[in-house]
Design a protein around this motif. Structure first.
Motif, PDB file in Angstrom:
ATOM      1  N   UNK A  11      45.362  44.264  26.192  1.00 56.10           N
ATOM      2  CA  UNK A  11      43.970  44.422  26.642  1.00 56.10           C
ATOM      3  C   UNK A  11      43.475  43.149  27.318  1.00 56.10           C
ATOM      4  N   UNK A  12      43.833  42.007  26.762  1.00 51.27           N
ATOM      5  CA  UNK A  12      43.411  40.736  27.346  1.00 51.27           C
ATOM      6  C   UNK A  12      44.119  40.477  28.671  1.00 51.27           C
ATOM      7  N   UNK A  13      45.384  40.886  28.784  1.00 55.82           N
ATOM      8  CA  UNK A  13      46.115  40.733  30.045  1.00 55.82           C
ATOM      9  C   UNK A  13      45.415  41.498  31.170  1.00 55.82           C
ATOM     10  N   UNK A  14      44.918  42.690  30.868  1.00 56.42           N
ATOM     11  CA  UNK A  14      44.184  43.465  31.871  1.00 56.42           C
ATOM     12  C   UNK A  14      42.894  42.746  32.266  1.00 56.42           C
ATOM     13  N   UNK A  15      42.228  42.154  31.281  1.00 56.73           N
ATOM     14  CA  UNK A  15      40.995  41.420  31.569  1.00 56.73           C
ATOM     15  C   UNK A  15      41.279  40.213  32.459  1.00 56.73           C
ATOM     16  N   UNK A  16      42.353  39.486  32.173  1.00 52.32           N
ATOM     17  CA  UNK A  16      42.708  38.325  32.991  1.00 52.32           C
ATOM     18  C   UNK A  16      43.048  38.760  34.412  1.00 52.32           C
ATOM     19  N   UNK A  17      43.781  39.846  34.556  1.00 53.77           N
ATOM     20  CA  UNK A  17      44.135  40.346  35.887  1.00 53.77           C
ATOM     21  C   UNK A  17      42.886  40.649  36.697  1.00 53.77           C
ATOM     22  N   UNK A  18      41.898  41.265  36.085  1.00 55.06           N
ATOM     23  CA  UNK A  18      40.638  41.573  36.784  1.00 55.06           C
ATOM     24  C   UNK A  18      39.882  40.279  37.123  1.00 55.06           C
ATOM     25  N   UNK A  19      39.910  39.339  36.203  1.00 58.71           N
ATOM     26  CA  UNK A  19      39.197  38.067  36.424  1.00 58.71           C
ATOM     27  C   UNK A  19      39.799  37.301  37.588  1.00 58.71           C
ATOM     28  N   UNK A  20      41.132  37.359  37.716  1.00 55.13           N
ATOM     29  CA  UNK A  20      41.802  36.647  38.799  1.00 55.13           C
ATOM     30  C   UNK A  20      41.774  37.427  40.109  1.00 55.13           C
ATOM     31  N   UNK A  21      41.216  38.640  40.054  1.00 62.22           N
ATOM     32  CA  UNK A  21      41.036  39.416  41.294  1.00 62.22           C
ATOM     33  C   UNK A  21      42.297  40.081  41.783  1.00 62.22           C
TER      34      UNK A  21
END
Length: 262
Positions: free
Chosen positions: A252-262
Protein backbone atom coordinates in the motif's frame (compact mmCIF):
# COMPACT_ATOMS: atom_id res chain seq x y z
CA UNK A 1 -11.91 34.75 -12.51
CA UNK A 2 -8.93 32.56 -11.40
CA UNK A 3 -9.60 29.17 -9.83
CA UNK A 4 -9.24 29.04 -6.07
CA UNK A 5 -8.68 26.50 -3.34
CA UNK A 6 -8.83 26.66 0.45
CA UNK A 7 -5.68 27.38 2.47
CA UNK A 8 -4.84 26.41 6.05
CA UNK A 9 -6.79 29.36 7.45
CA UNK A 10 -9.95 28.21 5.68
CA UNK A 11 -9.99 31.10 3.22
CA UNK A 12 -9.85 30.77 -0.52
CA UNK A 13 -6.43 31.21 -2.11
CA UNK A 14 -5.87 31.81 -5.82
CA UNK A 15 -4.63 28.90 -7.90
CA UNK A 16 -1.33 30.26 -9.22
CA UNK A 17 -0.48 27.25 -11.38
CA UNK A 18 -0.10 28.02 -15.08
CA UNK A 19 -2.42 25.55 -16.78
CA UNK A 20 -0.56 25.71 -20.10
CA UNK A 21 2.72 24.80 -18.40
CA UNK A 22 1.05 21.91 -16.58
CA UNK A 23 -0.37 20.64 -19.87
CA UNK A 24 3.01 20.98 -21.58
CA UNK A 25 4.66 18.94 -18.83
CA UNK A 26 2.02 16.28 -19.31
CA UNK A 27 2.91 16.11 -23.00
CA UNK A 28 6.61 15.78 -22.21
CA UNK A 29 5.94 13.00 -19.72
CA UNK A 30 3.90 11.10 -22.29
CA UNK A 31 6.54 11.65 -24.97
CA UNK A 32 9.03 9.97 -22.65
CA UNK A 33 6.97 6.79 -22.99
CA UNK A 34 7.36 6.82 -26.78
CA UNK A 35 11.08 6.98 -27.67
CA UNK A 36 10.30 6.11 -31.30
CA UNK A 37 7.83 8.95 -31.62
CA UNK A 38 4.10 9.51 -31.56
CA UNK A 39 1.70 11.61 -33.65
CA UNK A 40 0.00 14.69 -32.26
CA UNK A 41 -3.39 12.98 -32.54
CA UNK A 42 -2.22 9.95 -30.56
CA UNK A 43 -0.49 12.17 -28.03
CA UNK A 44 -3.57 14.34 -27.50
CA UNK A 45 -5.73 11.25 -26.96
CA UNK A 46 -3.23 9.77 -24.51
CA UNK A 47 -3.23 12.82 -22.24
CA UNK A 48 -6.90 13.77 -22.67
CA UNK A 49 -6.25 17.00 -24.54
CA UNK A 50 -7.71 18.50 -27.70
CA UNK A 51 -5.57 18.12 -30.81
CA UNK A 52 -5.30 21.91 -31.46
CA UNK A 53 -4.11 22.51 -27.88
CA UNK A 54 -1.56 19.71 -28.08
CA UNK A 55 -0.31 20.95 -31.47
CA UNK A 56 0.10 24.52 -30.20
CA UNK A 57 2.08 23.41 -27.14
CA UNK A 58 4.24 21.02 -29.16
CA UNK A 59 5.03 23.75 -31.67
CA UNK A 60 6.15 26.08 -28.87
CA UNK A 61 8.34 23.40 -27.26
CA UNK A 62 9.81 22.42 -30.62
CA UNK A 63 11.02 25.99 -31.14
CA UNK A 64 13.12 25.83 -27.94
CA UNK A 65 14.41 22.28 -28.40
CA UNK A 66 12.28 20.47 -25.85
CA UNK A 67 10.52 18.53 -28.61
CA UNK A 68 11.72 17.17 -31.96
CA UNK A 69 9.53 16.31 -34.94
CA UNK A 70 10.38 13.91 -37.76
CA UNK A 71 7.63 13.86 -40.37
CA UNK A 72 4.48 13.52 -38.25
CA UNK A 73 6.10 11.92 -35.22
CA UNK A 74 7.12 13.84 -32.10
CA UNK A 75 9.87 12.84 -29.65
CA UNK A 76 11.68 14.45 -26.74
CA UNK A 77 14.18 17.01 -28.03
CA UNK A 78 17.88 17.68 -27.64
CA UNK A 79 17.34 20.25 -24.88
CA UNK A 80 15.54 17.67 -22.75
CA UNK A 81 18.49 15.32 -23.21
CA UNK A 82 20.94 18.05 -22.20
CA UNK A 83 18.98 18.95 -19.07
CA UNK A 84 18.59 15.28 -18.20
CA UNK A 85 22.35 14.85 -18.09
CA UNK A 86 22.62 17.77 -15.67
CA UNK A 87 19.85 16.60 -13.35
CA UNK A 88 20.44 14.59 -10.20
CA UNK A 89 17.81 11.82 -10.28
CA UNK A 90 17.79 11.59 -6.48
CA UNK A 91 17.27 15.33 -5.91
CA UNK A 92 13.98 15.96 -4.14
CA UNK A 93 13.03 12.29 -3.92
CA UNK A 94 14.15 11.87 -0.31
CA UNK A 95 12.16 14.90 0.84
CA UNK A 96 9.02 13.61 -0.87
CA UNK A 97 9.16 10.07 0.49
CA UNK A 98 10.54 10.78 3.99
CA UNK A 99 7.17 11.64 5.62
CA UNK A 100 5.66 8.49 4.11
CA UNK A 101 8.50 6.35 5.46
CA UNK A 102 8.21 7.96 8.90
CA UNK A 103 4.54 7.06 9.10
CA UNK A 104 5.10 3.47 7.97
CA UNK A 105 8.02 3.02 10.39
CA UNK A 106 5.69 3.90 13.26
CA UNK A 107 2.96 1.58 11.96
CA UNK A 108 5.16 -1.51 11.61
CA UNK A 109 7.60 -0.41 14.32
CA UNK A 110 10.64 -1.39 12.27
CA UNK A 111 13.21 0.42 10.11
CA UNK A 112 11.88 1.42 6.67
CA UNK A 113 14.03 2.43 3.71
CA UNK A 114 13.46 3.46 0.11
CA UNK A 115 16.00 2.69 -2.61
CA UNK A 116 15.83 4.53 -5.92
CA UNK A 117 16.53 2.30 -8.92
CA UNK A 118 19.41 3.73 -10.95
CA UNK A 119 19.83 0.92 -13.45
CA UNK A 120 19.07 -2.78 -13.94
CA UNK A 121 21.42 -3.76 -11.11
CA UNK A 122 22.12 -0.45 -9.35
CA UNK A 123 20.23 1.39 -6.65
CA UNK A 124 20.72 4.18 -4.12
CA UNK A 125 19.05 4.11 -0.70
CA UNK A 126 17.93 7.74 -0.53
CA UNK A 127 15.64 7.75 2.53
CA UNK A 128 15.25 5.86 5.80
CA UNK A 129 13.00 6.05 8.85
CA UNK A 130 13.47 4.30 12.18
CA UNK A 131 10.99 2.87 14.66
CA UNK A 132 10.72 3.77 18.33
CA UNK A 133 12.04 0.39 19.48
CA UNK A 134 15.21 0.15 21.53
CA UNK A 135 16.41 -2.83 19.45
CA UNK A 136 16.33 -1.51 15.89
CA UNK A 137 18.31 -1.11 12.71
CA UNK A 138 19.07 2.57 12.13
CA UNK A 139 21.18 4.85 9.96
CA UNK A 140 22.99 1.93 8.38
CA UNK A 141 21.63 1.94 4.87
CA UNK A 142 21.68 5.42 3.36
CA UNK A 143 23.62 5.62 0.08
CA UNK A 144 24.96 2.09 0.43
CA UNK A 145 24.47 -0.81 -1.97
CA UNK A 146 24.51 -4.39 -0.80
CA UNK A 147 25.07 -7.63 -2.75
CA UNK A 148 22.21 -8.33 -5.12
CA UNK A 149 21.92 -11.96 -4.05
CA UNK A 150 22.10 -11.21 -0.31
CA UNK A 151 19.77 -8.23 0.01
CA UNK A 152 15.99 -8.02 -0.27
CA UNK A 153 16.36 -4.91 -2.43
CA UNK A 154 18.81 -6.68 -4.74
CA UNK A 155 16.45 -9.62 -5.17
CA UNK A 156 13.68 -7.26 -6.34
CA UNK A 157 16.03 -5.82 -8.96
CA UNK A 158 17.04 -9.30 -10.11
CA UNK A 159 13.40 -10.38 -10.28
CA UNK A 160 12.77 -7.49 -12.67
CA UNK A 161 15.15 -9.16 -15.15
CA UNK A 162 14.61 -12.39 -17.06
CA UNK A 163 16.51 -15.54 -16.12
CA UNK A 164 18.94 -15.23 -19.04
CA UNK A 165 19.98 -11.74 -17.90
CA UNK A 166 20.44 -12.91 -14.30
CA UNK A 167 22.64 -15.78 -15.48
CA UNK A 168 24.73 -13.35 -17.50
CA UNK A 169 25.17 -10.98 -14.56
CA UNK A 170 25.90 -13.42 -11.74
CA UNK A 171 28.60 -16.10 -11.48
CA UNK A 172 27.68 -19.71 -10.74
CA UNK A 173 29.11 -19.43 -7.22
CA UNK A 174 28.12 -16.38 -5.17
CA UNK A 175 29.89 -14.78 -2.21
CA UNK A 176 28.95 -16.08 1.23
CA UNK A 177 28.25 -13.72 4.15
CA UNK A 178 26.60 -16.11 6.62
CA UNK A 179 25.72 -19.79 6.74
CA UNK A 180 22.31 -18.88 5.28
CA UNK A 181 23.56 -16.93 2.24
CA UNK A 182 22.39 -18.41 -1.06
CA UNK A 183 25.66 -19.12 -2.83
CA UNK A 184 24.47 -21.16 -5.81
CA UNK A 185 23.14 -19.29 -8.85
CA UNK A 186 20.57 -21.98 -9.65
CA UNK A 187 19.23 -21.87 -6.10
CA UNK A 188 19.03 -18.10 -6.31
CA UNK A 189 17.17 -18.32 -9.62
CA UNK A 190 14.55 -20.53 -7.99
CA UNK A 191 14.07 -17.92 -5.27
CA UNK A 192 13.93 -15.10 -7.82
CA UNK A 193 11.08 -16.93 -9.58
CA UNK A 194 9.26 -17.06 -6.23
CA UNK A 195 9.82 -13.31 -5.83
CA UNK A 196 8.18 -12.70 -9.23
CA UNK A 197 5.25 -14.93 -8.29
CA UNK A 198 4.76 -13.56 -4.76
CA UNK A 199 5.50 -9.90 -5.41
CA UNK A 200 7.95 -9.49 -2.55
CA UNK A 201 11.44 -10.64 -1.50
CA UNK A 202 13.08 -11.48 1.82
CA UNK A 203 16.49 -12.08 3.30
CA UNK A 204 16.63 -14.25 6.39
CA UNK A 205 20.03 -14.22 8.09
CA UNK A 206 21.65 -14.08 4.64
CA UNK A 207 23.62 -10.85 4.93
CA UNK A 208 24.15 -10.71 8.70
CA UNK A 209 23.19 -13.11 11.47
CA UNK A 210 19.89 -12.09 13.02
CA UNK A 211 18.94 -9.69 10.22
CA UNK A 212 15.63 -10.07 8.36
CA UNK A 213 14.30 -7.80 5.62
CA UNK A 214 11.30 -7.80 3.29
CA UNK A 215 11.01 -5.66 0.14
CA UNK A 216 8.42 -4.76 -2.48
CA UNK A 217 8.79 -2.96 -5.79
CA UNK A 218 7.65 0.62 -6.36
CA UNK A 219 6.49 0.97 -9.97
CA UNK A 220 5.21 3.80 -12.14
CA UNK A 221 1.94 3.76 -14.08
CA UNK A 222 3.60 1.82 -16.89
CA UNK A 223 4.94 -0.85 -14.54
CA UNK A 224 8.54 0.32 -14.75
CA UNK A 225 10.62 -0.10 -11.59
CA UNK A 226 11.11 3.22 -9.77
CA UNK A 227 12.59 1.84 -6.60
CA UNK A 228 12.28 -0.62 -3.73
CA UNK A 229 10.60 -0.22 -0.34
CA UNK A 230 12.04 -2.30 2.51
CA UNK A 231 11.26 -3.11 6.14
CA UNK A 232 14.22 -4.37 8.21
CA UNK A 233 14.56 -5.71 11.73
CA UNK A 234 15.65 -8.61 13.93
CA UNK A 235 14.69 -11.98 12.47
CA UNK A 236 12.79 -13.31 15.49
CA UNK A 237 10.56 -10.25 15.62
CA UNK A 238 10.01 -9.91 11.87
CA UNK A 239 9.07 -13.59 11.47
CA UNK A 240 6.70 -13.80 14.43
CA UNK A 241 3.56 -14.08 12.28
CA UNK A 242 3.70 -10.46 11.15
CA UNK A 243 5.12 -10.98 7.68
CA UNK A 244 1.83 -11.12 5.69
CA UNK A 245 0.50 -7.90 7.23
CA UNK A 246 3.87 -6.19 6.81
CA UNK A 247 3.91 -7.12 3.12
CA UNK A 248 0.43 -5.64 2.65
CA UNK A 249 1.47 -2.42 4.41
CA UNK A 250 4.55 -2.20 2.21
CA UNK A 251 2.49 -2.72 -0.93
CA UNK A 252 0.00 0.00 0.00
CA UNK A 253 2.84 2.38 0.82
CA UNK A 254 4.64 1.53 -2.43
CA UNK A 255 1.55 2.64 -4.35
CA UNK A 256 1.46 5.87 -2.35
CA UNK A 257 5.14 6.56 -3.10
CA UNK A 258 4.59 5.89 -6.81
CA UNK A 259 1.77 8.45 -6.89
CA UNK A 260 3.85 10.95 -4.90
CA UNK A 261 6.74 10.65 -7.35
CA UNK A 262 4.33 11.16 -10.26
Amino acid sequence: MPETDVNAEGTEAPDLANKSVVKAMGLLRELGRHPRGITVTELAQAVGMTRPTAFRLLLSMEQVGFVDRIDNNYTLGWEMARLGRLADPTAGVAAKVQPILERLAQEVNETISFALAKGPTEYDIVAEASSSRMLRVSNLYLHRQYPLHASATGKILLADLDDARVIKILPETLASYTRQTITGREALLREIRDVRANGYSVIDNELEEGLFAVSVAVRDADGLLLGVLTATGPDQRMKSGRLPSTVEQLRATAEEIAKTLG
